[in-house]
Motif scaffolding. Sequence first.
Motif, PDB file in Angstrom:
ATOM      1  N   ASP A  64       0.859  -1.187   0.000  1.00  0.00           N
ATOM      2  CA  ASP A  64       0.000   0.000   0.000  1.00  0.00           C
ATOM      3  C   ASP A  64       0.889   1.228   0.000  1.00  0.00           C
ATOM      4  OD1 ASP A  64      -1.762   2.086   0.503  1.00  0.00           O
ATOM      5  OD2 ASP A  64      -2.904   0.986   2.012  1.00  0.00           O
ATOM      6  N   TRP A  65       0.773   2.055  -1.032  1.00  0.00           N
ATOM      7  CA  TRP A  65       1.594   3.249  -1.116  1.00  0.00           C
ATOM      8  C   TRP A  65       1.444   4.148   0.109  1.00  0.00           C
ATOM      9  CZ3 TRP A  65       5.580   3.830  -4.054  1.00  0.00           C
ATOM     10  CH2 TRP A  65       5.650   3.187  -5.293  1.00  0.00           C
ATOM     11  N   TYR A  66       0.301   4.068   0.781  1.00  0.00           N
ATOM     12  CA  TYR A  66       0.036   4.935   1.925  1.00  0.00           C
ATOM     13  C   TYR A  66       0.459   4.302   3.254  1.00  0.00           C
ATOM     14  CZ  TYR A  66      -2.702   7.438  -1.542  1.00  0.00           C
ATOM     15  OH  TYR A  66      -3.099   8.130  -2.662  1.00  0.00           O
ATOM     16  N   ASP A  67       1.075   3.128   3.196  1.00  0.00           N
ATOM     17  CA  ASP A  67       1.522   2.427   4.399  1.00  0.00           C
ATOM     18  C   ASP A  67       2.975   1.998   4.214  1.00  0.00           C
ATOM     19  OD1 ASP A  67       1.976   0.855   6.609  1.00  0.00           O
ATOM     20  OD2 ASP A  67       0.324  -0.539   6.238  1.00  0.00           O
ATOM     21  N   GLU A  68       3.902   2.790   4.746  1.00  0.00           N
ATOM     22  CA  GLU A  68       5.330   2.525   4.531  1.00  0.00           C
ATOM     23  C   GLU A  68       5.792   1.218   5.158  1.00  0.00           C
ATOM     24  OE1 GLU A  68       7.859   5.761   5.544  1.00  0.00           O
ATOM     25  OE2 GLU A  68       6.762   7.227   4.332  1.00  0.00           O
ATOM     26  N   THR A  69       5.012   0.671   6.093  1.00  0.00           N
ATOM     27  CA  THR A  69       5.401  -0.612   6.689  1.00  0.00           C
ATOM     28  C   THR A  69       5.304  -1.753   5.674  1.00  0.00           C
ATOM     29  OG1 THR A  69       3.179  -1.158   7.512  1.00  0.00           O
ATOM     30  CG2 THR A  69       4.603   0.163   8.957  1.00  0.00           C
ATOM     31  N   LEU A 127       7.171  -0.945 -11.731  1.00  0.00           N
ATOM     32  CA  LEU A 127       6.636   0.041 -10.803  1.00  0.00           C
ATOM     33  C   LEU A 127       5.377   0.712 -11.357  1.00  0.00           C
ATOM     34  CD1 LEU A 127       7.346   1.327  -8.034  1.00  0.00           C
ATOM     35  CD2 LEU A 127       8.530   3.124  -9.299  1.00  0.00           C
ATOM     36  N   VAL A 128       4.261   0.463 -10.674  1.00  0.00           N
ATOM     37  CA  VAL A 128       2.984   1.103 -10.996  1.00  0.00           C
ATOM     38  C   VAL A 128       2.606   1.977  -9.804  1.00  0.00           C
ATOM     39  CG1 VAL A 128       0.547   0.747 -11.552  1.00  0.00           C
ATOM     40  CG2 VAL A 128       2.279  -0.858 -12.411  1.00  0.00           C
ATOM     41  N   GLY A 129       2.457   3.268 -10.040  1.00  0.00           N
ATOM     42  CA  GLY A 129       2.212   4.202  -8.953  1.00  0.00           C
ATOM     43  C   GLY A 129       0.787   4.167  -8.436  1.00  0.00           C
ATOM     44  N   PRO A 130       0.506   4.945  -7.408  1.00  0.00           N
ATOM     45  CA  PRO A 130      -0.844   5.025  -6.856  1.00  0.00           C
ATOM     46  C   PRO A 130      -1.798   5.678  -7.851  1.00  0.00           C
ATOM     47  CG  PRO A 130       0.560   6.703  -5.886  1.00  0.00           C
ATOM     48  CD  PRO A 130       1.453   5.834  -6.707  1.00  0.00           C
ATOM     49  N   ALA A 149      -4.838   7.930  -9.365  1.00  0.00           N
ATOM     50  CA  ALA A 149      -5.564   9.203  -9.212  1.00  0.00           C
ATOM     51  C   ALA A 149      -4.914  10.147  -8.211  1.00  0.00           C
ATOM     52  CB  ALA A 149      -7.019   8.932  -8.815  1.00  0.00           C
ATOM     53  N   VAL A 150      -3.581  10.218  -8.238  1.00  0.00           N
ATOM     54  CA  VAL A 150      -2.826  11.119  -7.366  1.00  0.00           C
ATOM     55  C   VAL A 150      -2.038  12.081  -8.258  1.00  0.00           C
ATOM     56  CG1 VAL A 150      -1.044  11.289  -5.595  1.00  0.00           C
ATOM     57  CG2 VAL A 150      -2.632   9.361  -5.575  1.00  0.00           C
ATOM     58  N   MET A 151      -2.206  13.372  -8.037  1.00  0.00           N
ATOM     59  CA  MET A 151      -1.562  14.355  -8.904  1.00  0.00           C
ATOM     60  C   MET A 151      -0.043  14.393  -8.740  1.00  0.00           C
ATOM     61  SD  MET A 151      -3.436  15.732 -11.144  1.00  0.00           S
ATOM     62  CE  MET A 151      -2.243  16.964 -11.675  1.00  0.00           C
ATOM     63  N   ASP A 152       0.457  14.143  -7.535  1.00  0.00           N
ATOM     64  CA  ASP A 152       1.913  14.154  -7.342  1.00  0.00           C
ATOM     65  C   ASP A 152       2.344  12.908  -6.571  1.00  0.00           C
ATOM     66  OD1 ASP A 152       4.571  14.701  -7.178  1.00  0.00           O
ATOM     67  OD2 ASP A 152       4.373  16.431  -5.851  1.00  0.00           O
ATOM     68  N   PRO A 153       2.383  11.762  -7.255  1.00  0.00           N
ATOM     69  CA  PRO A 153       2.787  10.527  -6.577  1.00  0.00           C
ATOM     70  C   PRO A 153       4.265  10.480  -6.237  1.00  0.00           C
ATOM     71  CG  PRO A 153       2.526  10.133  -8.910  1.00  0.00           C
ATOM     72  CD  PRO A 153       2.059  11.549  -8.664  1.00  0.00           C
ATOM     73  N   SER A 154       5.064  11.432  -6.744  1.00  0.00           N
ATOM     74  CA  SER A 154       6.501  11.420  -6.462  1.00  0.00           C
ATOM     75  C   SER A 154       6.782  11.520  -4.967  1.00  0.00           C
ATOM     76  CB  SER A 154       7.205  12.554  -7.201  1.00  0.00           C
ATOM     77  OG  SER A 154       6.809  13.820  -6.706  1.00  0.00           O
ATOM     78  N   LYS A 155       5.866  12.130  -4.226  1.00  0.00           N
ATOM     79  CA  LYS A 155       6.061  12.268  -2.785  1.00  0.00           C
ATOM     80  C   LYS A 155       6.145  10.911  -2.090  1.00  0.00           C
ATOM     81  CE  LYS A 155       3.669  16.727  -2.656  1.00  0.00           C
ATOM     82  NZ  LYS A 155       2.456  17.456  -2.176  1.00  0.00           N
ATOM     83  N   MET A 156       5.476   9.914  -2.666  1.00  0.00           N
ATOM     84  CA  MET A 156       5.561   8.558  -2.136  1.00  0.00           C
ATOM     85  C   MET A 156       6.566   7.714  -2.906  1.00  0.00           C
ATOM     86  SD  MET A 156       1.510   7.724  -1.509  1.00  0.00           S
ATOM     87  CE  MET A 156       0.894   8.753  -2.849  1.00  0.00           C
ATOM     88  N   MET A 157       6.593   7.893  -4.211  1.00  0.00           N
ATOM     89  CA  MET A 157       7.370   6.980  -5.052  1.00  0.00           C
ATOM     90  C   MET A 157       8.868   7.209  -4.962  1.00  0.00           C
ATOM     91  SD  MET A 157       4.857   6.825  -8.398  1.00  0.00           S
ATOM     92  CE  MET A 157       5.706   5.446  -9.183  1.00  0.00           C
ATOM     93  N   VAL A 158       9.299   8.465  -4.845  1.00  0.00           N
ATOM     94  CA  VAL A 158      10.731   8.737  -4.774  1.00  0.00           C
ATOM     95  C   VAL A 158      11.339   8.167  -3.487  1.00  0.00           C
ATOM     96  CG1 VAL A 158      12.486  10.539  -4.610  1.00  0.00           C
ATOM     97  CG2 VAL A 158      10.695  10.689  -6.351  1.00  0.00           C
ATOM     98  N   PRO A 159      10.744   8.391  -2.307  1.00  0.00           N
ATOM     99  CA  PRO A 159      11.290   7.746  -1.101  1.00  0.00           C
ATOM    100  C   PRO A 159      11.290   6.221  -1.202  1.00  0.00           C
ATOM    101  CG  PRO A 159       9.826   9.533  -0.484  1.00  0.00           C
ATOM    102  CD  PRO A 159       9.672   9.344  -1.967  1.00  0.00           C
ATOM    103  N   PHE A 160      10.259   5.659  -1.824  1.00  0.00           N
ATOM    104  CA  PHE A 160      10.229   4.204  -2.006  1.00  0.00           C
ATOM    105  C   PHE A 160      11.393   3.749  -2.876  1.00  0.00           C
ATOM    106  CE2 PHE A 160       9.061   0.653  -4.801  1.00  0.00           C
ATOM    107  CZ  PHE A 160       8.823  -0.344  -3.858  1.00  0.00           C
TER     108      PHE A 160
END
Length: 286
Positions: A51-56, A70-73, A75-86
């Motif tokens: 789950d992109w919203y659950d870093e665990t 890699l398939v991002g979350p 309907a999110v306008m800026d998924p980089s906030k999650m995807m880059v740290p991942f």
Amino acid sequence: MVNNSKILVTGGRGKTGSRIAKRLTDLGYAVRTADRGTSAPGSTNEHVTFDWYDETTYEPAIKNVDSIYLVGPLAVMDPSKMMVPFLERAVEAGVRRVVLLSSASVPEGGPVFGKVHQVIGQLVPEWAVLRPSYFMQNFTEGHHGAQINSDGVMITATGSGRVGFVDADDIAEVGVRALIDEQPHNTDHIITGPDSFSYAEAGEIIGAAAGRTIQHVNISTEELAAGMMKFGMAEDYAHFLAGLDEAIRLHGTEDQVTDTVQRVTGRPPKSLKDFAIAHASHWKQN
């Protein structure tokens, strides 16, 4: 890349992820699928909840993995906030190759996945970005498929703009090659079918195969966005998607045909006519 390496396929139940996972498995690769639900029906691959919203959920997904589809979350306008740290964590854990799913309509540095595209080459030693045109499967699944079956129409804001519709099987095969070719691609791939058509022309092709009349109904960009929001889509993302239709109508952003499928996979892409014939039973009226 060798057959004993483990490949993580995120979005393992999606249109491309499920196909990539199956193809890799058939080729003898060890595959781990990951998404918020259970594994795809019939899959024998290892599967983890992601789950992109659950870093665990990140660490179990990337453990002992050296390549990722890699398939991002959604309907999110800026998924980089999650995807880059991942991605940073994945590289630290030993991942060397990442293949990102983006869109032909989204350039490097553009909205949504464009920001991830912009930095992926700096983050990952080996990479590729898949930028497919609109999926032919949209005519059998989702809102276009439902509209065709219920009312014999397809509703867009594309006007007479043309699209290089492409089969998800062909997108997936390019993705597989990007994951397993010994030489990393280190580029983006704009992936299309062999022709570009307007939605009206696509309707004629599908209608001929199905033995019924299928019409394109053109509406305004504002009407399209309002309809998406009515079904719960966030306002910014609805306007983004509707804007893609507007760009097709005004600027021909999807009116292109590339040789990517043939060049990367060694086989020609499926035509819309062949796709329609193969799926004709889906649209036939009782």
